[in-house]
Design an enzyme around this catalytic site. Structure first.
Site, short mmCIF file in Angstrom:
data_model
loop_
_atom_site.label_atom_id
_atom_site.label_comp_id
_atom_site.label_asym_id
_atom_site.label_seq_id
_atom_site.Cartn_x
_atom_site.Cartn_y
_atom_site.Cartn_z
N TYR A 6 9.16 0.92 -2.33
CA TYR A 6 10.60 0.81 -2.63
C TYR A 6 11.44 0.60 -1.37
CZ TYR A 6 8.93 3.25 -6.86
OH TYR A 6 8.24 3.64 -7.97
N TYR A 133 12.29 4.98 -17.63
CA TYR A 133 11.34 4.63 -16.58
C TYR A 133 9.96 5.08 -17.04
CZ TYR A 133 8.65 4.49 -12.32
OH TYR A 133 7.66 4.22 -11.41
N ASP A 223 6.24 10.21 -23.01
CA ASP A 223 5.82 10.06 -21.62
C ASP A 223 6.30 11.31 -20.88
OD1 ASP A 223 5.53 9.54 -18.95
OD2 ASP A 223 6.49 7.56 -18.99
N LYS A 250 1.54 13.09 -12.72
CA LYS A 250 2.20 13.84 -11.64
C LYS A 250 1.66 15.26 -11.44
CE LYS A 250 6.25 11.10 -10.87
NZ LYS A 250 6.68 10.11 -11.86
C1 LIG Z 1 6.25 8.69 -12.18
C2 LIG Z 1 6.31 8.29 -13.61
C3 LIG Z 1 5.40 7.36 -14.15
C4 LIG Z 1 4.41 6.60 -13.30
O1 LIG Z 1 3.45 7.40 -12.73
P1 LIG Z 1 2.62 6.85 -11.44
O2 LIG Z 1 1.58 7.89 -11.23
O3 LIG Z 1 3.60 6.73 -10.34
O4 LIG Z 1 2.06 5.53 -11.83
C5 LIG Z 1 5.47 7.10 -15.50
N1 LIG Z 1 6.37 7.72 -16.28
C6 LIG Z 1 7.25 8.62 -15.81
C7 LIG Z 1 8.19 9.28 -16.74
C8 LIG Z 1 7.26 8.93 -14.46
O5 LIG Z 1 8.16 9.79 -13.97
#
Ligand SMILES: *Cc1c(COP(=O)(O)O)cnc(C)c1O
Length: 398
Positions: A6, A133, A223, A250
């Site tokens: 970024y 996102y 997600d 994460k």
């Molecule tokens: C960080 C994130 C992702 C992507 O995860 P990466 O391990 O960086 O590929 C997907 N969805 C959400 C809500 C996120 O915060």
């Protein structure tokens, strides 16, 4: 040459070099910084936790990795078992991958193929939220609605297979009544939209989404890559409203090793199960089920269960509300707090220029983006350390 994320490499400020890390602290050769970002929201138990480090070392003495194609091992079996038992409802079927973006891709592929496997090729559309996102790979960018990516997707023209709606029940109802025959899924970051600007919304929206998904036979995907493991003050938002597919990443490994999982319920899994090879899920990240990551994740979940993290997070929320109550400034549009997340939204991006350095000089690592100044601290933070993080945020506006 490292190409950093970024960043315009020509104008990028040199990153801080970290030489050690322990608890909530990052160490540079100049001193220590509280990591108010938890390394992109993942390091919930802090750095160098002896139990997680030990779990990784013990496994490394046996083997660090074997592929899951034709092979299996105890760490991945135990983690899948643990998740099936710990996650709500019949979210029991774990497909592992190496990152959150890939795990979201897998969820979207599952939802599409779930209908294709039934001979229905018309459900090609995805319903998602504005400001969503879901990752940086192409389909996740398309399903997302992140200001930072609009310009690159413009090269493709208008999105045909994704419909974005705001977090309003009337918009949700209208989208379902118009598009339900073409939708395979509705995907959302539940309660807290992270990278889209730490936007918080009410659970009633998700309850209504669950009803509409049931009524129209659309799969519901949460997600929870960012919101999972307590960030909203709930263990998982899936504890409140049950999705058909849950994506975790994460904090899954406590932030120690990149790993993610797409967890399907019995109905979705059943849509692939049978004698026809072409109905199988054709996906297989090289490093899925990595043994070190599985051991870190198992230990991380154990710590989460043993130490009553939800009350730690409640305290973080209480302290944050107390400390931020008096914060007002003409540049501030909104202060939002939920669980272990606080966001100060300013009116102009320029109002945050120089904040990172300001915070660093005061012992805090922070990484504001666009109009958003936020903290998502490790849950092991003490009251004094948390107050320091919040004081620095307040001092900026004084
Ligand atoms: C960080 C994130 C992702 C992507 O995860 P990466 O391990 O960086 O590929 C997907 N969805 C959400 C809500 C996120 O915060």
């Amino acid at each position: 040459m490292i190409w950093y994320p970024y960043q315009q490499m020509k104008t990028m400020k040199a990153p801080y070099e970290i030489i050690d890390a322990e608890g909530v602290y990052l160490y540079t050769n100049k001193g220590k910084l509280i990591d108010s970002v938890s390394s992109w929201w993942s390091v919930i138990h802090g750095y160098k936790h002896p139990a997680i480090t030990e779990a990784i070392k013990n496994q490394a003495d046996r083997f660090s990795h074997v592929m899951l194609g034709g092979l299996t091992h105890q760490p991945v079996q135990k983690l899948a078992e643990k998740l099936a038992e710990w996650l709500p409802g019949d979210l029991d079927y774990c497909f592992f991958s190496d990152s959150g973006s890939v795990a979201v891709e897998v969820a979207l592929k599952m939802a599409l193929q779930y209908y294709v496997n039934q001979g229905n090729n018309r459900r090609t559309k995805v319903l998602s939220l504005t400001h969503a996102y879901h990752g940086d790979t192409f389909k996740t960018m398309e399903v997302g609605d992140d200001e930072d990516y609009h310009f690159i997707l413009e090269a493709y023209g208008e999105k045909k297979d994704v419909i974005h709606i705001p977090t309003r029940i009337d918009a949700l109802e209208e989208a379902f009544s118009r598009f339900h025959e073409e939708l395979n899924c509705f995907i959302a970051e539940p309660l807290l939209q992270g990278a889209g600007g730490m936007r918080m919304y009410d659970i009633s929206f998700l309850k209504r989404a669950r009803e509409l998904c049931d009524e129209y036979g659309v799969l519901l995907i949460f997600d929870e890559v960012a919101t999972g493991f307590g960030r909203t003050g709930n263990r998982f938002v899936a504890d409140l409203v049950l999705p058909d597919i849950l994506v975790l990443g994460k904090a899954l490994t406590g932030g120690y090793i990149g790993h993610a999982v797409t967890v399907a319920n019995r109905k979705v899994y059943g849509g692939f199960y049978g004698d026809a090879p072409q109905k199988a899920l054709m996906h297989g990240p090289t490093f899925m089920g990595n043994a070190l990551a599985c051991c870190a994740a198992l230990k991380s979940i154990e710590l989460f269960q043993e130490a009553d993290y939800l009350s730690k997070i409640r305290r973080i929320e209480e302290i944050t509300k107390r400390e931020m109550a008096d914060l007002t400034h003409e540049q501030i549009r909104d202060v939002r707090i939920l669980g272990g997340c606080v966001c100060v939204e300013v009116k102009e991006e320029a109002a945050l220029t120089g904040y990172q350095q300001f915070a660093c000089e005061r012992g805090v690592f922070s990484r504001p983006f666009l109009n958003y100044l936020y903290a998502m601290v490790p849950y092991v933070i003490t009251e004094n350390e948390l107050v320091q993080v919040l004081d620095v945020m307040k001092a900026w506006f004084r």
